[in-house]
Motif scaffolding. Structure first.
Motif, PDB file in Angstrom:
ATOM      1  N   LYS A 278       0.841  -1.190   0.000  1.00 16.84           N
ATOM      2  CA  LYS A 278       0.000   0.000   0.000  1.00 16.84           C
ATOM      3  C   LYS A 278       0.881   1.246   0.000  1.00 16.84           C
ATOM      4  O   LYS A 278       2.072   1.196   0.321  1.00 16.84           O
ATOM      5  CB  LYS A 278      -0.931   0.013   1.217  1.00 16.84           C
TER       6      LYS A 278
ATOM      7  N   ASP B   3       0.381   5.857   0.430  1.00 15.55           N
ATOM      8  CA  ASP B   3      -0.512   7.000   0.634  1.00 15.55           C
ATOM      9  C   ASP B   3      -0.785   7.727  -0.682  1.00 15.55           C
ATOM     10  O   ASP B   3      -1.902   8.184  -0.927  1.00 15.55           O
ATOM     11  CB  ASP B   3       0.111   7.987   1.630  1.00 15.55           C
TER      12      ASP B   3
ATOM     13  N   LEU C 128       4.571   9.976   5.020  1.00 12.08           N
ATOM     14  CA  LEU C 128       3.802   9.795   3.799  1.00 12.08           C
ATOM     15  C   LEU C 128       4.560   8.863   2.853  1.00 12.08           C
ATOM     16  O   LEU C 128       5.707   9.138   2.494  1.00 12.08           O
ATOM     17  CB  LEU C 128       3.593  11.155   3.137  1.00 12.08           C
TER      18      LEU C 128
ATOM     19  N   THR D 159     -10.162   4.655  -1.143  1.00 12.47           N
ATOM     20  CA  THR D 159      -9.138   3.632  -1.304  1.00 12.47           C
ATOM     21  C   THR D 159      -9.213   3.049  -2.706  1.00 12.47           C
ATOM     22  O   THR D 159     -10.268   2.623  -3.156  1.00 12.47           O
ATOM     23  CB  THR D 159      -9.322   2.514  -0.260  1.00 12.47           C
TER      24      THR D 159
ATOM     25  N   CYS E  70      -3.906   2.150  -2.701  1.00 13.84           N
ATOM     26  CA  CYS E  70      -3.486   3.556  -2.611  1.00 13.84           C
ATOM     27  C   CYS E  70      -4.616   4.430  -2.075  1.00 13.84           C
ATOM     28  O   CYS E  70      -5.762   4.299  -2.500  1.00 13.84           O
ATOM     29  CB  CYS E  70      -3.078   4.079  -3.990  1.00 13.84           C
ATOM     30  N   SER E  71      -4.263   5.328  -1.175  1.00 18.14           N
ATOM     31  CA  SER E  71      -5.258   6.276  -0.654  1.00 18.14           C
ATOM     32  C   SER E  71      -5.524   7.391  -1.650  1.00 18.14           C
ATOM     33  O   SER E  71      -6.631   7.941  -1.683  1.00 18.14           O
ATOM     34  CB  SER E  71      -4.770   6.874   0.664  1.00 18.14           C
ATOM     35  N   ARG E  72      -4.502   7.747  -2.441  1.00 20.55           N
ATOM     36  CA  ARG E  72      -4.633   8.807  -3.436  1.00 20.55           C
ATOM     37  C   ARG E  72      -3.877   8.398  -4.687  1.00 20.55           C
ATOM     38  O   ARG E  72      -2.822   7.766  -4.602  1.00 20.55           O
ATOM     39  CB  ARG E  72      -4.081  10.130  -2.909  1.00 20.55           C
TER      40      ARG E  72
ATOM     41  N   ILE F 174      -4.739  16.155   3.038  1.00 23.55           N
ATOM     42  CA  ILE F 174      -4.244  15.268   4.091  1.00 23.55           C
ATOM     43  C   ILE F 174      -4.276  15.960   5.450  1.00 23.55           C
ATOM     44  O   ILE F 174      -4.643  15.353   6.469  1.00 23.55           O
ATOM     45  CB  ILE F 174      -2.811  14.798   3.760  1.00 23.55           C
TER      46      ILE F 174
END
Length: 490
Positions: A63, A65, A97, A269, A281-283, A467
């Motif tokens: 994963k 960010d 990050l 997500t 990935c969050s973004r 964020i």
């Protein structure tokens, strides 16, 4: 031997073709070619691309960010600016990050190498279409981007490593109409109090005496670089300065084939699917320029980003730098652009990097072509004939180029990039919220070097504002029309 008159005055028609919808549904771009033509910037020197295989054998992280798709000056620029902002600001981030860069290869190795901000051309048209403030911002962004890059290069001592040449830029005006339009743009910009420092008009007699070109024109501030080496330096600097607030990894030879949403209940997500596995990935940042519609198919066609093939070659002058000088050049309404590479000794004949020639292949002008595995013979013919036709006796018309290659540019009908959240492009789409934390900076219309790094800075600011749960503040040099909430594609 004058420039072929049949190749002049094509800009207006090419713009109409760019704006005209295709019959039928537009086709999204394909993935970049597996076997692109060999570029001078990538293939002429063994040390040109030290990151060519970076991360290509490493395990992918589970994963991240921020997943940045694209590793040219925009993608690397987002990573660079994120790390600079984290190091220089007191932001309340809960954990370091993790930033993940992924691409088939490290890019910025197929373009013309110019780092020249536009001084005033097209000002009158932009003022009429938008307003004076918005028109001025078009040039402020480019001046900000180019000056920031030069500052970074000089402060870090990279100038000789990346072949920075601050030799100015000369724009040749081949026709009376082109000269009239240029003077109109200059006068309108001057009345609007645009900063025109460094702009100098040159008569036909002056240009012919100093350079051997029998045309009038103007000189403006400008630079050229080895673009791939610059992007490499930016990435290495970002990685070295990641520090306690971030981690940064690059995985080349890892094309992204899809971006999916992990659950409809959690639109923040995403799963980035590659040929070597997937990453949560969050973004997600789309920094793929011409290829953006491969993952975002609603960007296919004239309302989005049109892949457009550009052709460049490296050819040797017949005389030395004492006659060629060191400025970069453009002509024929911007269809042609060239500059001499630095020489190692005074007796060396300089290598010229020249791009353009699309005006010879109407009616489509290489629009909707996303294959850089081959060159176009008619474009190649124009490029071979161009310099000998302008600078008599300084180039051999029978000389063959040392290298010739193509690269794919991302054109928009407005001529400007998309910058911001992808969701803001989709007003009526019921799934628009699923794109809320996907961002884009793409569509530079063949003019990315003086714009992409600045657009990357904007995206980095947006991401860190989101964020840290703070309001994003728009830079005073950013044109409003770049922002995705002003560029709906439905």
């Amino acid at each position: 031997m004058p420039v072929n008159p049949q190749l002049l005055g094509k800009l207006e028609h090419s713009q109409k073709v760019l704006e005209t919808p295709l019959s039928g549904h537009p086709t999204p771009a394909k993935l970049p070619s597996r076997n692109p033509t060999r570029s001078f910037w990538i293939d002429s020197s063994p040390d040109a691309n030290p990151l060519a295989r970076q991360g290509s054998q490493d395990l992918l992280p589970n994963k991240a960010d921020v997943c940045i798709i694209g590793a040219g000056i925009a993608g690397v620029g987002v990573a660079y600016h994120l790390i600079e902002l984290l190091n220089n600001a007191s932001l309340s981030v809960k954990h370091p990050l993790s930033i993940f860069l992924v691409r088939r290869m490290l890019f910025a190795g197929r373009n013309g190498g110019h780092l020249t901000p536009a001084a005033f051309l097209e000002f009158a048209q932009r003022q009429a279409l938008f307003d004076t403030v918005e028109a001025i911002k078009s040039y402020k962004l480019e001046q900000h981007t180019a000056s920031l890059l030069v500052k970074i290069i000089e402060e870090n001592g990279w100038a000789s490593d990346i072949d920075l040449v601050e030799g100015g830029h000369i724009n040749l005006l081949f026709t009376e109409k082109e000269a009239e339009n240029a003077h109109k743009d200059f006068d309108t910009a001057s009345q609007a109090q645009l900063n025109l420092d460094g702009v100098e008009w040159l008569s036909k007699e002056e240009l012919e005496e100093e350079y051997g070109a029998p045309y009038s024109g103007f000189r403006e501030p400008g630079n050229n670089v080895w673009p791939l080496k610059l992007v490499t330096k930016l990435y290495q600097h970002a990685q070295a300065h990641a520090g306690q607030y971030a981690s940064l990894s690059l995985h080349t030879r890892t094309p992204v084939t899809a971006v999916t949403h992990e659950t409809t209940d959690n639109p923040s997500t995403y799963t980035v699917v590659t040929n070597r596995g997937s990453i949560s990935c969050s973004r997600v940042v789309h920094a793929t320029n011409a290829y953006a519609s491969y993952l975002l198919p609603f960007l296919a066609g004239p309302n989005g980003i049109i892949p457009t093939r550009g052709q460049v070659m490296a050819t040797r002058a017949s005389v030395g730098t004492d006659q060629i000088k060191i400025p970069s050049w453009s002509g024929n309404e911007g269809f042609a652009y060239w500059f001499p590479r630095p020489v190692k000794h005074d007796t060396e004949k300089p290598l010229i990097i020249i791009g353009g020639g699309r005006e010879a292949v109407g009616p489509r002008y290489e629009l909707y072509v996303d294959d850089d595995s081959e060159t176009h013979p008619l474009v190649g013919k124009v490029l071979r004939e161009f310099l000998p036709s302008i600078f008599e006796g300084k180039y051999d018309p029978l000389s063959e180029p040392e290298m010739e290659w193509t690269g794919i540019m991302g054109f928009t009908k407005m001529g400007d990039p998309f910058v911001g959240s992808v969701a803001d492009l989709l007003v009526a789409d019921p799934n628009r919220e699923l794109y809320k934390k996907q961002y884009i900076a793409a569509g530079y219309t063949g003019h990315g070097m003086p714009r992409a790094f600045g657009c990357a800075e904007v995206l980095a600011q947006m991401i860190l504002a989101e964020i840290s749960d703070k309001e994003w503040k728009e830079p005073d040099w950013l044109p409003q029309r770049y922002l995705t909430w002003n560029r709906r594609v439905e």
